[in-house]
Structures are given as C-alpha cells and as structure tokens.
Design an enzyme around this catalytic site. Structure first.
Site, PDB file in Angstrom:
ATOM      1  CE  LYS A 295      -2.249  -3.781   2.809  1.00 41.32           C
ATOM      2  NZ  LYS A 295      -2.603  -5.076   2.187  1.00 41.32           N
TER       3      LYS A 295
ATOM      4  CB  SER B 140      -0.904   0.006   1.241  1.00 42.22           C
ATOM      5  OG  SER B 140      -1.539   1.249   1.422  1.00 42.22           O
TER       6      SER B 140
ATOM      7  CE1 TYR C 223      -4.462  -1.680   4.659  1.00 40.64           C
ATOM      8  CE2 TYR C 223      -3.418   0.383   4.023  1.00 40.64           C
ATOM      9  CZ  TYR C 223      -4.112  -0.765   3.686  1.00 40.64           C
ATOM     10  OH  TYR C 223      -4.440  -1.002   2.370  1.00 40.64           O
TER      11      TYR C 223
END
Length: 302
Positions: free
Chosen positions: A169, A152, A165
């Site tokens: 990632k 990401s 997150y």
C-alpha cells in the site's frame, strides 16, 4: 452542479463485493457504464468464480444501467490487457480506472511465509500496475483519464501483522506520486484513496461496535470526487464513516550542519531538525533536491 458520469466508462477491479461493489454502484447511479472486474476468490485470493461480478452487473442493469463483468486476474498483465480491450470494444472508451482489488494474508513478519508476502504485493501493487499499464494507452489517446489507486493506513502509518499489505500500500502511494507527473500532459489525473470500511477484509481487525459505522458505501463519494472532470491530482484522500481528510507526506526544514557533519551533530541538533512547525509538503523528488540545496546555499551565505 451535481456530478454526472453519463457517457463515461469505468473499470473497477475487485468489484464483486465490499468497497469495489459500492464504488461501481455509485458510479453507475450517476450514469457511468461500469466494468465489474473480479476474480471471485476469497479474502486470501484463493479460488475463483465470476458469479460475484455477474451479480453486481445484474444490480446495475436491473436499474437500467450499463455494465459488464470481467473475471480477469489482476496479477496477469495479459488478463488486464484483455479487460481493457473488451471494455473499449463494448463501450468505445475507458475514462476511469479504480484499482481496488486486494487480499489479506496477515501474520507477523517473523512468522510470515515469503510466498504470502509476495502474493499480497503482487495483488495490490502489481495488480494496480498491470491494470494501469493496460489502460494508459487508451487514456493517452483520448487525452483524458482518471486513475485511482487504493492505499491504506497500514501503508501510511503501519499496522501489526501487515508488513506485506503495508509495504504494497505504501508502494502504491509512491506509484501515484510519479504517475501524476508523467500523465499530466495527457489530461490524466491520478489520486489515491485511503479507505476505512467494514468489509470481509477488515471485519476480523475492526472492533464489532465500530463495524456498523464503517459502511463501505460511505467511502465511495471520495472515489466519485476523484473520478470527476474537476478532480485534483496527486492527492491521498482518506474516507471512512462519512469523514474525509487529505493525507500528506511532509518534511521539516533542512538543517545544514557543515561540510563535515557527524552523528553527534545530528544528535545535538535533533530538536531543530525534527521541528514539525516548519514542515511542508513537496510535489516531486526534484522539489526535495531543491529544498536541500536551498538550505545549503542559504547557510553558506551567512
């Protein structure tokens, strides 16, 4: 020559909706048998139902394709082993693994509950690790495989409120970088997708006027490119709104500051150290070591 996945078998995790569904449908349209893995939880990873996965299976089979559902939880290694065993039992092989499953539990790090941090890392990072670990023996025996992880921009560049997150990632990019080296001799290629798309996970953080341009199906061509026999390995491919780019970590030339460097010397040499005109990508940790030693030897010979 058009990409043709006839005779190939793919597993797509988190394929009950959003990007995963689009990846699965795109593979099926090109002749691939697809296992639709989805726990059926919400965007936070809570709840569960196989109905979403079954709906995608019906979309594929109604068009004459081959598909089956699996409701296993990616955070359970036993579930991922069961998924791979059932895939091979049903279709005879496993060629492509698309690690797509993910959740969000956004909050600034100062306010984030550590359980939410761990859960997000478990789903994104360990979910991909478990699925890959389960699939790897099959691919090694076949001496063929394509593994795709989903990174990401939050992991590459950061994003407010997404420390959990982003950390997961970024870790997946590191996982991919080592897996590409360890699996090459088996004919396995490992790459990372960096998607930008309007899904239920991103609808709250992407401006409404942009959502219409960011259709998830516009990302899936990158997955098919990475799943093909002709795919590269060790690449991070960004895809969104019909655009595609290659994301690369680069490093500037190593600047030798002598046998007794000081922080003041780093400060005074910072313009040279940070000169991006010299930046190059590296393929492995050993490449980095060689780059450092080359700079030292060259400086000492002057």
């Amino acid at each position: 020559m058009s990409f043709d996945f006839s005779g190939r078998v793919a597993v797509v995790t988190g394929a009950g909706g959003g990007l995963g569904r689009c990846h699965a449908l795109a593979l099926a349209e090109r002749g691939c048998a697809v296992v639709i893995n989805d726990l059926g939880g919400d965007v936070r990873g809570e709840g569960g139902s196989e109905s979403a996965a079954q709906a995608v299976v019906r979309e594929i089979t109604d068009k004459g394709g081959k598909a089956m559902a699996h409701g296993g939880n990616v955070t359970s290694f036993e579930d991922m082993q069961d998924m791979v065993e059932k895939t091979v039992s049903e279709f005879g092989r496993l060629d492509i693994l698309v690690n797509n499953a993910g959740i969000l539990r956004d909050k600034t790090f100062a306010k984030m509950d550590m359980a939410d941090f761990r859960t997000v890392v478990d789903v994104h990072l360990m979910g991909s690790v478990y699925a890959t670990k389960a699939a790897l023996p099959v691919m090694q025996e076949q001496e063929y495989g394509r593994i795709i992880v989903t990174t990401s921009s939050s992991g590459m560049y950061g994003n407010f409120g997404q420390s959990n997150y982003g950390a997961a990632k970024a870790a997946l990019s590191g996982f991919m970088n080592t897996m590409k080296l360890e699996t090459a001799k088996f004919g396995i290629k490992v790459n990372a997708l960096l998607p930008v798309a309007a899904t239920r996970m991103t609808e709250s953080i992407i401006p409404e006027e942009m959502l219409a341009l960011l259709k998830p199906e516009l990302v899936s061509p990158a997955v098919l490119f990475m799943a093909d026999e002709t795919a590269p390995t060790g690449e991070i491919i960004a895809a969104g709104a019909g655009t595609f780019s290659r994301s690369v970590v680069v490093e500037t030339n190593s600047v030798y500051l002598g046998d007794a460097p000081t922080p003041e010397m780093i400060r005074d040499s910072w313009d040279k150290i940070s000169d991006m005109s010299t930046a190059t990508p590296l393929n492995s940790g050993s490449d980095h070591t060689q780059k450092v030693m080359k700079a030292v030897f060259e400086a000492k010979q002057k």
